[in-house]
Design a protein around this motif. Structure first.
Motif, PDB file in Angstrom:
ATOM      1  N   GLU A 248     -20.772  12.094  12.746  1.00  0.00           N
ATOM      2  CA  GLU A 248     -22.117  11.582  12.478  1.00  0.00           C
ATOM      3  C   GLU A 248     -22.251  10.139  12.936  1.00  0.00           C
ATOM      4  O   GLU A 248     -23.264   9.757  13.537  1.00  0.00           O
ATOM      5  CB  GLU A 248     -22.424  11.688  10.983  1.00  0.00           C
ATOM      6  N   GLY A 249     -21.225   9.327  12.642  1.00  0.00           N
ATOM      7  CA  GLY A 249     -21.250   7.925  13.061  1.00  0.00           C
ATOM      8  C   GLY A 249     -21.300   7.782  14.568  1.00  0.00           C
ATOM      9  O   GLY A 249     -22.059   6.967  15.113  1.00  0.00           O
ATOM     10  N   VAL A 250     -20.501   8.583  15.282  1.00  0.00           N
ATOM     11  CA  VAL A 250     -20.483   8.544  16.745  1.00  0.00           C
ATOM     12  C   VAL A 250     -21.840   8.969  17.290  1.00  0.00           C
ATOM     13  O   VAL A 250     -22.383   8.345  18.218  1.00  0.00           O
ATOM     14  CB  VAL A 250     -19.355   9.443  17.308  1.00  0.00           C
ATOM     15  N   SER A 251     -22.407  10.021  16.728  1.00  0.00           N
ATOM     16  CA  SER A 251     -23.701  10.508  17.187  1.00  0.00           C
ATOM     17  C   SER A 251     -24.791   9.453  17.001  1.00  0.00           C
ATOM     18  O   SER A 251     -25.600   9.210  17.912  1.00  0.00           O
ATOM     19  CB  SER A 251     -24.063  11.795  16.433  1.00  0.00           C
ATOM     20  N   GLN A 252     -24.824   8.833  15.826  1.00  0.00           N
ATOM     21  CA  GLN A 252     -25.813   7.788  15.559  1.00  0.00           C
ATOM     22  C   GLN A 252     -25.628   6.597  16.496  1.00  0.00           C
ATOM     23  O   GLN A 252     -26.603   6.040  17.011  1.00  0.00           O
ATOM     24  CB  GLN A 252     -25.722   7.333  14.100  1.00  0.00           C
ATOM     25  N   PHE A 253     -24.383   6.217  16.720  1.00  0.00           N
ATOM     26  CA  PHE A 253     -24.111   5.081  17.604  1.00  0.00           C
ATOM     27  C   PHE A 253     -24.565   5.389  19.027  1.00  0.00           C
ATOM     28  O   PHE A 253     -25.176   4.545  19.693  1.00  0.00           O
ATOM     29  CB  PHE A 253     -22.612   4.753  17.579  1.00  0.00           C
ATOM     30  N   HIS A 254     -24.285   6.608  19.498  1.00  0.00           N
ATOM     31  CA  HIS A 254     -24.687   6.964  20.863  1.00  0.00           C
ATOM     32  C   HIS A 254     -26.210   6.959  21.013  1.00  0.00           C
ATOM     33  O   HIS A 254     -26.740   6.569  22.060  1.00  0.00           O
ATOM     34  CB  HIS A 254     -24.117   8.322  21.253  1.00  0.00           C
ATOM     35  N   LYS A 255     -26.924   7.379  19.969  1.00  0.00           N
ATOM     36  CA  LYS A 255     -28.395   7.328  20.021  1.00  0.00           C
ATOM     37  C   LYS A 255     -28.876   5.887  20.116  1.00  0.00           C
ATOM     38  O   LYS A 255     -29.840   5.591  20.829  1.00  0.00           O
ATOM     39  CB  LYS A 255     -28.988   8.008  18.783  1.00  0.00           C
ATOM     40  N   ALA A 256     -28.210   4.992  19.377  1.00  0.00           N
ATOM     41  CA  ALA A 256     -28.616   3.582  19.381  1.00  0.00           C
ATOM     42  C   ALA A 256     -28.197   2.869  20.663  1.00  0.00           C
ATOM     43  O   ALA A 256     -28.888   1.959  21.127  1.00  0.00           O
ATOM     44  CB  ALA A 256     -28.021   2.867  18.166  1.00  0.00           C
TER      45      ALA A 256
ATOM     46  N   GLN B 269     -19.457  -3.101  18.162  1.00  0.00           N
ATOM     47  CA  GLN B 269     -18.418  -2.527  17.312  1.00  0.00           C
ATOM     48  C   GLN B 269     -18.790  -2.657  15.842  1.00  0.00           C
ATOM     49  O   GLN B 269     -18.572  -1.728  15.056  1.00  0.00           O
ATOM     50  CB  GLN B 269     -17.072  -3.202  17.597  1.00  0.00           C
ATOM     51  N   ARG B 270     -19.367  -3.790  15.454  1.00  0.00           N
ATOM     52  CA  ARG B 270     -19.817  -3.968  14.070  1.00  0.00           C
ATOM     53  C   ARG B 270     -20.882  -2.931  13.722  1.00  0.00           C
ATOM     54  O   ARG B 270     -20.871  -2.360  12.635  1.00  0.00           O
ATOM     55  CB  ARG B 270     -20.371  -5.379  13.860  1.00  0.00           C
ATOM     56  N   ASP B 271     -21.794  -2.682  14.671  1.00  0.00           N
ATOM     57  CA  ASP B 271     -22.834  -1.684  14.425  1.00  0.00           C
ATOM     58  C   ASP B 271     -22.223  -0.296  14.259  1.00  0.00           C
ATOM     59  O   ASP B 271     -22.637   0.475  13.388  1.00  0.00           O
ATOM     60  CB  ASP B 271     -23.846  -1.671  15.570  1.00  0.00           C
ATOM     61  N   PHE B 272     -21.235   0.016  15.110  1.00  0.00           N
ATOM     62  CA  PHE B 272     -20.598   1.327  14.989  1.00  0.00           C
ATOM     63  C   PHE B 272     -19.924   1.478  13.628  1.00  0.00           C
ATOM     64  O   PHE B 272     -20.078   2.502  12.952  1.00  0.00           O
ATOM     65  CB  PHE B 272     -19.566   1.552  16.092  1.00  0.00           C
ATOM     66  N   LEU B 273     -19.192   0.457  13.209  1.00  0.00           N
ATOM     67  CA  LEU B 273     -18.505   0.533  11.915  1.00  0.00           C
ATOM     68  C   LEU B 273     -19.506   0.664  10.777  1.00  0.00           C
ATOM     69  O   LEU B 273     -19.267   1.405   9.816  1.00  0.00           O
ATOM     70  CB  LEU B 273     -17.611  -0.689  11.723  1.00  0.00           C
ATOM     71  N   ALA B 274     -20.642  -0.032  10.884  1.00  0.00           N
ATOM     72  CA  ALA B 274     -21.676   0.073   9.844  1.00  0.00           C
ATOM     73  C   ALA B 274     -22.235   1.489   9.802  1.00  0.00           C
ATOM     74  O   ALA B 274     -22.483   2.045   8.723  1.00  0.00           O
ATOM     75  CB  ALA B 274     -22.787  -0.942  10.106  1.00  0.00           C
ATOM     76  N   MET B 275     -22.436   2.102  10.977  1.00  0.00           N
ATOM     77  CA  MET B 275     -22.944   3.478  11.009  1.00  0.00           C
ATOM     78  C   MET B 275     -21.927   4.462  10.457  1.00  0.00           C
ATOM     79  O   MET B 275     -22.271   5.424   9.781  1.00  0.00           O
ATOM     80  CB  MET B 275     -23.325   3.848  12.455  1.00  0.00           C
ATOM     81  N   LEU B 276     -20.660   4.203  10.739  1.00  0.00           N
ATOM     82  CA  LEU B 276     -19.597   5.051  10.209  1.00  0.00           C
ATOM     83  C   LEU B 276     -19.536   4.949   8.688  1.00  0.00           C
ATOM     84  O   LEU B 276     -19.424   5.962   7.986  1.00  0.00           O
ATOM     85  CB  LEU B 276     -18.266   4.621  10.830  1.00  0.00           C
ATOM     86  N   GLU B 277     -19.647   3.742   8.162  1.00  0.00           N
ATOM     87  CA  GLU B 277     -19.633   3.546   6.724  1.00  0.00           C
ATOM     88  C   GLU B 277     -20.832   4.230   6.065  1.00  0.00           C
ATOM     89  O   GLU B 277     -20.698   4.861   5.015  1.00  0.00           O
ATOM     90  CB  GLU B 277     -19.652   2.043   6.395  1.00  0.00           C
TER      91      GLU B 277
END
Length: 197
Positions: A8-16, A184-192
């Motif tokens: 889910e985190g990867v998917s959200q990050f790729h959309k952003a 990277q911070r955005d990705f970690l935030a989306m993962l969290e």
């Protein structure tokens, strides 16, 4: 719906960030910790170690994972869950000694005063474990999320819940003092956030 916070985190990050490149490297903690230390990897996502493996890395919890006992859909013990003595009489395929999942598996039997069963096959590959389970009476201990498709298709079955309190913490491991980029911070935030959801 099974939880899959990393996906889910990867998917959200790729959309952003559709122009970004993401490399996901799979492997055991032992295989990946040195590339992390050397800066070849940005961070690890997986079962956290206790104690932390050195003061050059730090860990952050994402969520608690509750593994279950898994076997093929018509396993002889499918309708007899919870009997650890019977579970100990079957062959197991489980991760290598020292891994969090293997330690939890050992605790499951030791806390009941039962000698740990033999482990004819040590394996950390879910793909390999799945195939062996489908073709044998082997049992394993895995997160239901790791075999969600197989459980939904009824190729595999949750044989039973392990004793209460058996869990592992899934989280992020980074180098101590690592300074992530804004992306990277955005990705970690989306993962969290995915882990919280």
């Amino acid at each position: 719906m099974p939880r899959a916070p990393v996906a889910e985190g990867v998917s959200q990050f790729h959309k952003a960030y559709p122009e970004s490149e993401i490399r996901i490297i799979e492997g055991s903690h032992a295989e990946l910790i040195e590339p992390l230390r050397d800066g070849e990897l940005d961070f690890l996502v997986g079962a956290l170690r206790d104690p932390v493996p050195g003061d050059d890395v730090q860990q952050q919890s994402l969520f608690e994972d509750h593994p279950v006992i898994i076997g093929r859909r018509d396993h002889p013990l499918r309708n007899q869950p919870g009997d650890l003595q019977k579970l100990a009489s079957y062959p197991w395929i489980i991760a290598a000694p020292g891994t969090p999942l293997r330690m939890r598996w050992e605790q499951m039997f030791e806390s009941a005063g039962i000698e740990c069963p033999d482990v004819p096959i040590e394996c950390g590959s879910v793909i390999t474990i799945r195939q062996i389970l489908l073709e044998s009476d082997f049992l394993t201990l895995l997160s239901p999320d790791q075999v969600a498709v197989e459980l939904e298709a009824q190729w595999l079955s949750a044989i039973g819940q392990p004793p209460a309190g058996l869990h592992r913490t899934i989280g992020i491991t980074t180098r101590t003092g690592w300074m992530p980029t804004a992306m990277q911070r955005d990705f970690l935030a989306m993962l969290e956030q995915a882990a919280k959801d």
